[in-house]
Design a protein around this motif. Sequence first.
Motif, mmCIF file in Angstrom:
data_model
loop_
_atom_site.group_PDB
_atom_site.id
_atom_site.type_symbol
_atom_site.label_atom_id
_atom_site.label_comp_id
_atom_site.label_asym_id
_atom_site.label_seq_id
_atom_site.Cartn_x
_atom_site.Cartn_y
_atom_site.Cartn_z
ATOM 1 N N ASP A 230 -71.060 35.850 38.198
ATOM 2 C CA ASP A 230 -71.122 34.474 37.695
ATOM 3 C C ASP A 230 -69.822 33.738 37.979
ATOM 4 O OD1 ASP A 230 -73.656 34.962 36.734
ATOM 5 O OD2 ASP A 230 -73.023 35.301 34.665
ATOM 6 N N ARG A 231 -68.708 34.411 37.802
ATOM 7 C CA ARG A 231 -67.417 33.761 38.034
ATOM 8 C C ARG A 231 -67.170 33.495 39.513
ATOM 9 N NH1 ARG A 231 -65.455 30.843 33.932
ATOM 10 N NH2 ARG A 231 -66.496 31.730 32.110
ATOM 11 N N LEU A 232 -67.677 34.353 40.374
ATOM 12 C CA LEU A 232 -67.564 34.100 41.806
ATOM 13 C C LEU A 232 -68.314 32.827 42.179
ATOM 14 C CD1 LEU A 232 -66.701 34.952 44.660
ATOM 15 C CD2 LEU A 232 -68.807 36.321 44.783
ATOM 16 N N ALA A 233 -69.525 32.669 41.638
ATOM 17 C CA ALA A 233 -70.288 31.449 41.901
ATOM 18 C C ALA A 233 -69.559 30.221 41.357
ATOM 19 C CB ALA A 233 -71.679 31.561 41.276
ATOM 20 N N ASP A 234 -68.978 30.359 40.169
ATOM 21 C CA ASP A 234 -68.218 29.278 39.557
ATOM 22 C C ASP A 234 -67.011 28.901 40.416
ATOM 23 O OD1 ASP A 234 -67.640 27.467 37.449
ATOM 24 O OD2 ASP A 234 -66.219 28.886 36.596
ATOM 25 N N PHE A 235 -66.296 29.917 40.889
ATOM 26 C CA PHE A 235 -65.143 29.683 41.754
ATOM 27 C C PHE A 235 -65.535 28.954 43.033
ATOM 28 C CE2 PHE A 235 -62.885 31.588 45.490
ATOM 29 C CZ PHE A 235 -61.713 30.841 45.381
ATOM 30 N N MET A 236 -66.625 29.372 43.647
ATOM 31 C CA MET A 236 -67.053 28.732 44.893
ATOM 32 C C MET A 236 -67.457 27.278 44.656
ATOM 33 S SD MET A 236 -66.569 30.789 47.418
ATOM 34 C CE MET A 236 -67.590 30.068 48.709
ATOM 35 N N ASP A 237 -68.135 27.003 43.547
ATOM 36 C CA ASP A 237 -68.470 25.614 43.208
ATOM 37 C C ASP A 237 -67.189 24.794 43.043
ATOM 38 O OD1 ASP A 237 -71.143 26.279 43.218
ATOM 39 O OD2 ASP A 237 -71.329 26.378 41.047
ATOM 40 N N TRP A 239 -64.183 25.410 44.296
ATOM 41 C CA TRP A 239 -63.500 25.230 45.579
ATOM 42 C C TRP A 239 -64.242 24.262 46.481
ATOM 43 C CZ3 TRP A 239 -64.208 29.126 50.105
ATOM 44 C CH2 TRP A 239 -63.545 28.652 51.246
ATOM 45 N N LYS A 240 -65.522 24.500 46.681
ATOM 46 C CA LYS A 240 -66.266 23.765 47.684
ATOM 47 C C LYS A 240 -66.703 22.368 47.235
ATOM 48 C CE LYS A 240 -66.631 26.566 51.254
ATOM 49 N NZ LYS A 240 -66.246 26.147 52.624
ATOM 50 N N GLU A 241 -66.990 22.227 45.948
ATOM 51 C CA GLU A 241 -67.506 20.951 45.469
ATOM 52 C C GLU A 241 -66.478 20.164 44.663
ATOM 53 O OE1 GLU A 241 -71.180 21.590 43.464
ATOM 54 O OE2 GLU A 241 -72.142 22.520 45.201
#
Length: 247
Positions: A230-237, A239-241
């Motif tokens: 879940d935190r990886l997805a949060d981090f990518m959001d 960073w990317k968004e």
Amino acid sequence: MAIITQDYFCPRIGMASEFRVILPETAAGALAEAESTLFLLSPEGESGMNWITSTKIKVICDRYRTAAVLVPCLQGCYTDMALGYPFYQSLRYVREYIQTYMRGIPVGEGEMAVAGVSVGGTAALRWAMEEPELFAAAASFSGMYSPDRPAGGWFTEKRLENLYGDAQNRFSVRDGFTDLCRSTSAKNIYIFSAEGDPDAGRAAEIAESIGAGAVFRTAEGVSGWKTWSDRLADFMDWWKEGTEECH
């Protein structure tokens, strides 16, 4: 999911090694051109397969047209071991190898991020802080920031000695990492530690040492692969968004 397992010779440690690359795909299942690369570093003793089996990495790669590079941790813990091999240098060599031999994977300045769990999280921050021009973002989930910790669990006294040296040297390693945090120019550093994680208090101190370049997130309980996914997805959001608030 498209996965490449790459065997190669690493001159930094003088032996053969391997890493895996997950490539992004289109909705129709065809390979998509990667626009960025995410290095993923594992906890102590692990090969990296949990990133594949226990996280949403395929969804992340496809959504953000990102290639994920999984570098095994195993016994070296991404450290230049006090009694052993320079595995941190071998980690950095993976980027050099990709740049030379795998041109379809973007590893130029500002095209990469790096994230990791436990010792992998510590190595991710170290790499990004030592070479801030290379990484657009970095994340540490439940990082292991205390080489001076008492022996216990996976970290037996023998392993701590092999990785970090004697008790005095372990304090030096800890202080050196803190000094790096205070002096780095790296930005977009994401640090997460649940309240029950072994180094939760130290994680907050690390974030404070980095200052404005870091965000710190916490939660109740103890972390596991569900949390880290879940935190990886949060981090990518984030960073990317460019989301202002991580959730």
